[in-house]
Design a protein around this motif. Structure first.
Motif, mmCIF file in Angstrom:
data_model
loop_
_atom_site.group_PDB
_atom_site.id
_atom_site.type_symbol
_atom_site.label_atom_id
_atom_site.label_comp_id
_atom_site.label_asym_id
_atom_site.label_seq_id
_atom_site.Cartn_x
_atom_site.Cartn_y
_atom_site.Cartn_z
ATOM 1 N N VAL A 67 62.591 28.159 -33.470
ATOM 2 C CA VAL A 67 61.579 29.159 -34.017
ATOM 3 C C VAL A 67 62.396 30.215 -34.916
ATOM 4 O O VAL A 67 61.949 30.566 -35.905
ATOM 5 C CB VAL A 67 61.157 29.763 -32.662
ATOM 6 N N PRO A 93 60.369 28.668 -38.332
ATOM 7 C CA PRO A 93 59.232 29.696 -37.654
ATOM 8 C C PRO A 93 57.935 28.815 -37.428
ATOM 9 O O PRO A 93 56.985 29.155 -36.673
ATOM 10 C CB PRO A 93 59.101 30.970 -38.442
ATOM 11 N N ALA A 116 56.568 27.148 -34.517
ATOM 12 C CA ALA A 116 56.042 28.245 -33.573
ATOM 13 C C ALA A 116 54.300 27.795 -33.601
ATOM 14 O O ALA A 116 53.703 27.590 -32.478
ATOM 15 C CB ALA A 116 56.302 29.497 -33.453
ATOM 16 N N TYR A 117 53.933 27.813 -34.711
ATOM 17 C CA TYR A 117 52.467 27.455 -34.982
ATOM 18 C C TYR A 117 51.978 25.962 -34.468
ATOM 19 O O TYR A 117 51.244 26.070 -33.543
ATOM 20 C CB TYR A 117 52.246 27.735 -36.405
ATOM 21 N N TYR A 121 53.853 23.369 -32.869
ATOM 22 C CA TYR A 121 54.138 23.009 -31.625
ATOM 23 C C TYR A 121 53.842 23.978 -30.331
ATOM 24 O O TYR A 121 53.336 23.529 -29.152
ATOM 25 C CB TYR A 121 55.751 22.924 -31.327
ATOM 26 N N GLY A 122 53.772 25.346 -30.761
ATOM 27 C CA GLY A 122 53.481 26.231 -29.932
ATOM 28 C C GLY A 122 51.757 26.041 -29.345
ATOM 29 O O GLY A 122 51.793 26.195 -28.014
ATOM 30 N N THR A 123 51.137 25.984 -30.423
ATOM 31 C CA THR A 123 49.616 25.554 -30.088
ATOM 32 C C THR A 123 49.485 24.161 -29.575
ATOM 33 O O THR A 123 48.611 24.198 -28.204
ATOM 34 C CB THR A 123 48.860 25.553 -31.347
ATOM 35 N N LEU A 158 51.367 22.367 -27.803
ATOM 36 C CA LEU A 158 52.555 22.077 -26.349
ATOM 37 C C LEU A 158 52.028 22.899 -25.417
ATOM 38 O O LEU A 158 52.813 22.843 -24.176
ATOM 39 C CB LEU A 158 53.814 22.014 -26.695
ATOM 40 N N LEU A 159 51.056 23.770 -25.361
ATOM 41 C CA LEU A 159 50.883 24.546 -24.175
ATOM 42 C C LEU A 159 51.071 23.768 -22.816
ATOM 43 O O LEU A 159 51.569 24.297 -21.753
ATOM 44 C CB LEU A 159 49.455 25.453 -24.296
ATOM 45 N N SER A 214 55.937 31.725 -27.825
ATOM 46 C CA SER A 214 55.445 30.569 -28.687
ATOM 47 C C SER A 214 54.381 29.858 -28.303
ATOM 48 O O SER A 214 53.390 29.406 -29.108
ATOM 49 C CB SER A 214 56.862 29.510 -29.117
ATOM 50 N N LEU A 215 54.280 29.504 -27.048
ATOM 51 C CA LEU A 215 53.161 28.950 -26.465
ATOM 52 C C LEU A 215 51.732 29.621 -26.753
ATOM 53 O O LEU A 215 50.724 29.166 -26.736
ATOM 54 C CB LEU A 215 53.183 28.434 -25.241
ATOM 55 N N LEU A 216 51.828 30.942 -26.194
ATOM 56 C CA LEU A 216 50.674 31.662 -26.165
ATOM 57 C C LEU A 216 50.272 32.681 -27.584
ATOM 58 O O LEU A 216 49.440 32.918 -27.642
ATOM 59 C CB LEU A 216 50.811 32.589 -25.163
ATOM 60 N N PRO A 272 51.506 31.872 -31.012
ATOM 61 C CA PRO A 272 52.048 31.198 -31.856
ATOM 62 C C PRO A 272 51.990 31.724 -33.350
ATOM 63 O O PRO A 272 53.225 31.718 -34.086
ATOM 64 C CB PRO A 272 51.514 29.683 -32.067
ATOM 65 N N MET A 293 54.600 34.764 -33.317
ATOM 66 C CA MET A 293 55.820 34.077 -33.433
ATOM 67 C C MET A 293 56.359 33.541 -34.844
ATOM 68 O O MET A 293 57.562 33.391 -35.177
ATOM 69 C CB MET A 293 56.318 32.829 -32.325
ATOM 70 N N THR A 340 47.146 32.163 -29.307
ATOM 71 C CA THR A 340 47.008 30.689 -29.416
ATOM 72 C C THR A 340 45.328 30.341 -29.712
ATOM 73 O O THR A 340 44.511 30.912 -28.990
ATOM 74 C CB THR A 340 47.431 29.776 -28.218
#
Lengths: 341, 448
Positions: free
Chosen positions: A71, A75, A78-79, A81-83, A85-86, B80-82, B84, B87, B396
């Motif tokens: 990240v 960065p 984060a957008y 994979y973050g969204t 891979l929850l 990062s998951l919640l 994004p 972050m 997210t």
């Protein structure tokens, strides 16, 4: 070398570190549980406990290092994979959390029931399986860009032969890496019975491991042709890797030089892992994100690299001290020193 | 799931993770320092009891550190998951301290492993104590780096936004933002304070349960003394935090103090209720808010009415402020009276009711930590990055946050119950009387 390439290389190296030491950890948990089930616990438990006790927390840090680093350097991951891979990553976190804390509860807190040993063993197989989904997703084809953001197509993911082969590879690799390491460790401790048992497990898992690894290349042909072509282009790296694999198996078979065998295994996985990583270049997520458009600014990248070098100067001597005290210290490995709190 | 629901559940899940993690994190930051001091005193005075204090605290610490590590991993990934979008932006500007935190954590983890397994391995006990220094440093630096990130969320700087793009990024300037000095200092000293009172609470509990062992008395004296020092430090730094808020986040101060109209000679409002915008049944300390904000009674403190309605935090944070300050003051009085009582030979400090108060002091201190963090986080709303990005724009777009919330709630229940059972069993089975007796037999065995 551009900053982007330095960044991803450092992260890839740490991910490789995590894969090796976490595999040892996960596999050890599984073998421990299996031996309990087969009534052979007296052979393995002591060896496994002695190795795991001082290092379990360090294993976790490698993973944290990787995801914080990615990240930081990229960065935009984060957008994307973050969204997407929850769910899989949340499941992995929960399993890691239960596994890690119950390890401490049983080792230091005296919880002794068998059920924990089994949970510990089985959770160690689910974690690599759920984390390996990240690799599948990075191959592209499972994420679509909607107006609200990236969306993961679960049905496609769970019916894809590629993602299942990656899951299976993660399992066979965990068991193989762990078995070879523990063979060496047990031998180091002069524990003949444990060495023989672990050697047997190593030879059992060697075949499935190399077969599933080859299977992935075949699956890739149908899934992501661009990546497949680049993989084939690096055939010589895979060939070297295969030679090292043969070397490991030979040494195990002949019952000689277990330390070297584990060294060759590390080399085998390093070559394959880096060949895979290089062929993945420049994509972080096919075809949406490359390391170039996902990269941070120059000021941050320079600062991170400086911090990384300073951190390494602190870490490497400490890690060497840890290894010297517990891994390469015969007295400790043979159980002549306990000194626990 | 609509976006509003995703934002709501993301907030609840983050709040739950942080609230749970902060208990173990606070203890994890403070206890190594306590162990270090006890072991030092033990070596200096050649007092077996202090060495055993260090040893027994270490055993408990390993359990709390395990839960701290795994929940810390959870919050690290959940960011990062919640969040994004947050972050992605934060990664560009404030990734440096996050990255350095992993090194501090690494350092701590390595030396904790070494420290744990090298008791009695050294001829010279001081060498073993030296191994604890990196553990304590690593723990405190983890707290410093993470708090810097939080400070940045309150007072972002070190970048410009031109046409929606981040430019002129200065990572060091972002780290050393105006919120950083007071916040970092406050988090550190309050963690040391809380850890001392948690340990004091355990010693008092043992004494209350009938053990009259000198070991527990020494433990109580030691922890109360350390607790008092750090409580005084916390109060002083808390005062500086008020001055920081008045200067840089006046809306947070105004909401926490229910200060509506801009005025000088402002009173500090404690407790009370709000009825149709009127403050009732409150305790008003004249001039105190002006003094808290700027050190002089005539200072003009900006009131809530001067801010846009949709850019001020909810008013219930007043009670969080009240809870934090009340508990802090209570612990101050409790520890001062205890130390003074030892000196003046007051007998009430050994009475049942006084020891019960000290027992409650441990959990209360943790409650104060929780209240402080809720005040900090809720008091920053509606912003996730003050003035730059609102919380509702950071979350997210995933539709499964509610299910994850349930899963994580289950996880924290399992970890919470597990750690309590393990810790209480650990010390109930092996009391100090038992352990001292065991050591005597062990030593006799070695001499044979």
């Amino acid at each position: 070398m551009t900053l982007e390439v330095i960044g991803i290389s450092v992260l890839w190296l740490f991910l490789f570190g995590y894969i090796i030491i976490a595999s040892i950890d996960f596999g050890a948990g599984f073998f421990n549980a299996y031996s309990l089930y087969r009534g052979k616990q007296h052979i393995l438990t002591k060896i496994i406990q002695r190795y795991l006790s001082p290092v379990w927390e360090v294993t976790n840090v490698f993973l944290v290092f990787f995801f914080v680093g990615i990240v930081g350097f990229f960065p935009k991951t984060a957008y994307f994979y973050g969204t997407t891979l929850l769910v899989p990553v949340s499941i992995a976190i929960i399993l890691l959390a239960i596994r890690g804390s119950y390890y401490a509860f049983t080792t230091y807190g005296g919880l002794k029931q068998k059920i924990y040993v089994f949970l510990y063993g089985v959770s160690g197989l689910f974690i690599p399986a759920s984390l390996s989904i990240v690799i599948s997703i990075s191959e592209g084809g499972f994420v679509t860009l909607e107006q609200t953001g990236p969306v993961l197509d679960y049905l496609k993911l769970f019916t894809s032969p590629l993602s299942w082969s990656i899951v299976v590879l993660s399992l066979t690799a965990v068991l193989y890496i762990s078995a070879v390491f523990l063979t060496w460790y047990a031998d180091h401790a002069n524990d003949i019975e444990a060495t023989e048992l672990m050697r047997k497990y190593s030879l059992i898992w060697a075949g499935p491991c190399i077969l599933t690894a080859t299977g992935i290349i075949v699956e890739m042909h149908g899934h992501n042709h661009e990546h497949y072509t680049r993989l084939i282009h690096l055939w010589w790296l895979f060939a070297f890797s295969l030679i090292l694999f043969v070397g490991t198996v030979y040494l195990l078979w002949k019952r000689i030089r277990y330390g070297l065998a584990f060294g060759l295994l590390t080399g085998q996985f390093a070559l394959a892992f880096f060949a895979y990583g290089i062929s993945h270049y420049p994509y972080l997520l096919y075809p949406h994100l490359t390391i170039y458009d996902g990269f941070t600014n120059e000021a941050m990248a320079t600062a991170l690299i400086f911090a990384f070098l300073a951190g390494l100067a602190l870490l490497i001597p400490s890690l060497i001290l840890l290894l010297r005290l517990f891994l390469f210290n015969k007295e400790y490995v043979q159980g002549k020193q306990s000194n626990h709190p | 799931m609509g976006n509003e629901e995703a934002v709501f559940f993301s907030r609840v899940l983050t709040e739950m993770t942080l609230s749970f993690h902060i208990i173990y994190a606070t203890i994890g930051v403070g206890i190594p320092l306590m162990i270090m001091m006890a072991q030092w005193v033990g070596i200096k005075k050649q007092d077996e009891h202090y060495i055993l204090l260090a040893r027994r605290w270490t055993r408990g610490y390993v359990i709390t550190v395990a839960v701290g590590v795994v929940t810390g991993t959870a919050i690290g990934l959940q960011l990062s998951l919640l969040w994004p979008n947050f972050m992605e932006l934060a990664g560009n500007v404030i990734a440096l301290p996050l990255f350095m935190e992993t090194f501090a954590f690494f350092f701590e983890a390595i030396f904790l492993g070494i420290y744990l397994y090298t008791w009695d391995r050294f001829e010279n006990q001081k060498k073993h104590l030296l191994l604890l220094i990196p553990v304590a440093l690593g723990a405190s630096f983890s707290a410093i780096f993470i708090t810097i990130v939080n400070a940045f969320m309150n007072a972002p700087q070190g970048f410009d936004i031109v046409d929606g793009h981040l430019v002129n990024i200065k990572p060091l300037l972002a780290m050393f933002n105006p919120a950083m000095p007071t916040k970092v200092a406050h988090v550190l000293v309050s963690a040391y304070m809380t850890s001392a009172f948690v340990l004091a609470s355990i010693a008092a509990f043992r004494l209350l349960k009938g053990s009259n062992h000198l070991y527990h008395k020494k433990a109580l004296f030691f922890t109360m003394k350390v607790g008092l020092i750090f409580t005084i430090a916390t109060v002083i730094i808390g005062d500086f935090s008020g001055k920081y808020l008045a200067e840089y986040q006046p809306e947070k101060l105004a909401a926490a103090e229910w200060h509506f109209d801009t005025e000088g000679k402002a009173p500090l409002i404690l407790y009370g209720i709000l009825e149709d915008g009127e403050v009732k049944y409150a305790l008003k300390i004249p001039f105190a808010l002006s003094i808290l904000a700027h050190g002089i009674p005539s200072y003009e403190v900006v009131g809530l009415n001067d801010f846009k309605k949709d850019e001020t935090p909810p008013l219930y944070i007043h009670y969080l402020f009240d809870a934090m300050v009340t508990i802090g003051m209570l612990m101050l009085v409790l520890s001062i009276a205890f130390i003074a009582g030892l000196w003046r030979k007051w007998t009430f400090i050994s009475s049942k009711w006084y020891r019960s108060l000290i027992v409650i002091g441990g959990p209360l201190s943790i409650l104060a930590i929780e209240a402080g963090w809720w005040l900090d986080e809720v008091g920053r709303q509606p912003w996730v990055l003050r003035g730059i990005m609102k919380t509702k724009d950071a979350a997210t777009s995933s539709g499964q946050v509610d299910t994850m919330l349930i899963l994580f709630a289950g996880l924290y229940i399992i970890l919470g119950i597990g750690s309590i059972i393990v810790l209480s069993r650990m010390f109930r089975k092996n009391t100090i009387e038992q352990e001292l007796a065991d050591r005597v037999t062990e030593e006799a065995g070695e001499l044979d």
